[in-house]
Motif scaffolding. Sequence first.
Motif, PDB file in Angstrom:
ATOM      1  N   ARG A   1       0.669  -1.366   0.002  1.00  0.00           N
ATOM      2  CA  ARG A   1       0.044  -0.009   0.197  1.00  0.00           C
ATOM      3  C   ARG A   1       0.908   1.020  -0.132  1.00  0.00           C
ATOM      4  O   ARG A   1       0.532   2.239  -0.544  1.00  0.00           O
TER       5      ARG A   1
ATOM      6  N   GLN B   1       2.196   1.733  -3.503  1.00  0.00           N
ATOM      7  CA  GLN B   1       0.970   2.087  -4.159  1.00  0.00           C
ATOM      8  C   GLN B   1       0.795   3.549  -4.333  1.00  0.00           C
ATOM      9  O   GLN B   1       0.691   4.483  -4.994  1.00  0.00           O
TER      10      GLN B   1
ATOM     11  N   GLU C   1       3.705   5.501  -5.957  1.00  0.00           N
ATOM     12  CA  GLU C   1       3.504   5.723  -7.262  1.00  0.00           C
ATOM     13  C   GLU C   1       2.482   6.443  -7.670  1.00  0.00           C
ATOM     14  O   GLU C   1       2.337   7.306  -8.722  1.00  0.00           O
ATOM     15  N   LEU C   2       1.257   6.441  -6.970  1.00  0.00           N
ATOM     16  CA  LEU C   2       0.118   7.048  -7.347  1.00  0.00           C
ATOM     17  C   LEU C   2       0.310   8.618  -7.465  1.00  0.00           C
ATOM     18  O   LEU C   2      -0.119   9.429  -8.128  1.00  0.00           O
TER      19      LEU C   2
ATOM     20  N   ARG D   1       2.456   9.435 -10.212  1.00  0.00           N
ATOM     21  CA  ARG D   1       1.674   9.750 -11.651  1.00  0.00           C
ATOM     22  C   ARG D   1       0.831  10.788 -11.561  1.00  0.00           C
ATOM     23  O   ARG D   1       0.460  11.501 -12.535  1.00  0.00           O
TER      24      ARG D   1
ATOM     25  N   ILE E   1      -6.252   7.174 -13.750  1.00  0.00           N
ATOM     26  CA  ILE E   1      -5.148   6.807 -12.585  1.00  0.00           C
ATOM     27  C   ILE E   1      -5.759   6.648 -11.364  1.00  0.00           C
ATOM     28  O   ILE E   1      -5.451   5.312 -10.882  1.00  0.00           O
TER      29      ILE E   1
ATOM     30  N   ALA F   1      -5.934   2.669  -9.458  1.00  0.00           N
ATOM     31  CA  ALA F   1      -5.426   2.426  -8.317  1.00  0.00           C
ATOM     32  C   ALA F   1      -6.539   2.111  -7.292  1.00  0.00           C
ATOM     33  O   ALA F   1      -6.333   0.984  -6.381  1.00  0.00           O
TER      34      ALA F   1
ATOM     35  N   ALA G   1      -6.313  -1.599  -5.099  1.00  0.00           N
ATOM     36  CA  ALA G   1      -6.385  -1.825  -3.870  1.00  0.00           C
ATOM     37  C   ALA G   1      -7.595  -2.578  -3.376  1.00  0.00           C
ATOM     38  O   ALA G   1      -7.508  -3.129  -2.323  1.00  0.00           O
TER      39      ALA G   1
ATOM     40  N   LEU H   1      -6.004   7.400  -0.587  1.00  0.00           N
ATOM     41  CA  LEU H   1      -6.175   7.290  -1.881  1.00  0.00           C
ATOM     42  C   LEU H   1      -6.898   8.525  -2.267  1.00  0.00           C
ATOM     43  O   LEU H   1      -6.866   9.353  -3.310  1.00  0.00           O
TER      44      LEU H   1
END
Length: 464
Positions: free
Chosen positions: A121, A124, A127-128, A131, A144, A148, A152, A208
């Motif tokens: 997580r 992630q 990277e999120l 991006r 995107i 994501a 998840a 997120l």
Amino acid sequence: MSLILDLYPVRWALVLLLLAAATAFGLLIDSYVSLTSQAMLYVLVVEIVSYRLGRLEAAVCAVGAVAALNFFFVPPRWTFAVDQREHLIALVVMLFVAFMTSRLAAGLQREARAARLSEGRARQLQELAMRLSAAAAMHEVRTIGQAALQAAFGTGAILTFADEGNSVPEAAQGICLPLGEQGRVFGMAVIPAAAAQEQEGLEHGRTLAALLAQALWRLELDEAVLAARSEAQRHELLNTFLASISHDLRTPLATILGASSSLQTQRDRLSPELQSRMLGSIATEARYLTVLTENTLQLARLSDPVVELHRDWESVEEIVGAVLARVRPQDSGRRIRSVIPAGLPLLRVDPVLLGQLLVNLLDNALKYAEGSIEIQALYGPGRIDLCVSDCGPGIPVALRESVFRPYSRSDRSGQRGAGLGLAVCRAIAMAHGGILVVEGREGGGCRFRLSLPVELQQPLEESS
């Protein structure tokens, strides 16, 4: 491998296989080791099952290990009876140790799984964030973010945006996490209720959603900054235009008004030569105002991003011929020479705009240069270059790009002008999908080169 172990028949088969392997190996070394060493083989099997499989498989494996040890190795063998008290105690202790080992191994497995999940997580989220920082439009953020969420929480997770204002459309069943705060909500992320039961999963979903809201807020701020900058540039351009156009209109209008007033009130006192000079001044200033008005209107029209051109198939010879006929009255010394080879392909252009472009270039050459002026057509792969060359003082390299900006003039010879002619030429070239540049010329002077694309599919000639 993990996918295979998720199948229940495979899991139980693995338990039986490990117990059978421990029993076979114990029988093989029976004459060399003690009962305690044989018991350790079964403890090892229980530890392996506890770490690799679930708690239920570990418990069953522990019971099976004690039963196998009792049946195959504890006297009397090949029965489940126990003839000595210490053997019974050893079996009970082994069963307890097996259960405790399976419990500890299962806990360790859960902690390892939780650590891997937390690490995944965190990766992630990193990277999120990277991006999203590179996203330049809302549809990119949507793509995107949706990817994501599904990575998840599975395919049941969805991402929705507000249609208008701050209203959020209804979505599927699940936990709704708003994208933003109460003051500004861009939409919401919906994750399945089952996927968000654990507190860590819910916090991950909120993180997120916060990252997506920050990306959307950044895009909105960028749009606001660009709009403000564009508005400031528009006001600056408008002020520059008003300052420039007021001066360029006031002078010729004053000349026209003064000459016409003198001709109207004092014509009898003026000599024929002076009257002719005044009429010439009126015609010259009126012609200048006409060119200025045409350039201003064309620049305003071509500034529209969806400008519509009246294109038609035209030959270069006809366009250049019409332009030369239009410019001849200003070319009393016959300085302009054209070099147009025969057999050039047709261009699909707006002839009025292209003619105005060439007229502006030739007018500039006539005003700023001395000596001969050449208009030449060159045919290359997929394009036709129209070049206007002069023998004037040239344009310094540092100023060659700025001369195409509106209201910018190199001011080389004291000739007046609003600085719109070359800006209109560049706009006309871009509207046709071409380019217009200025280059140095060997021997002095400069060359304006217009490159226009040539369509491969040419119209068929009409049969006579």
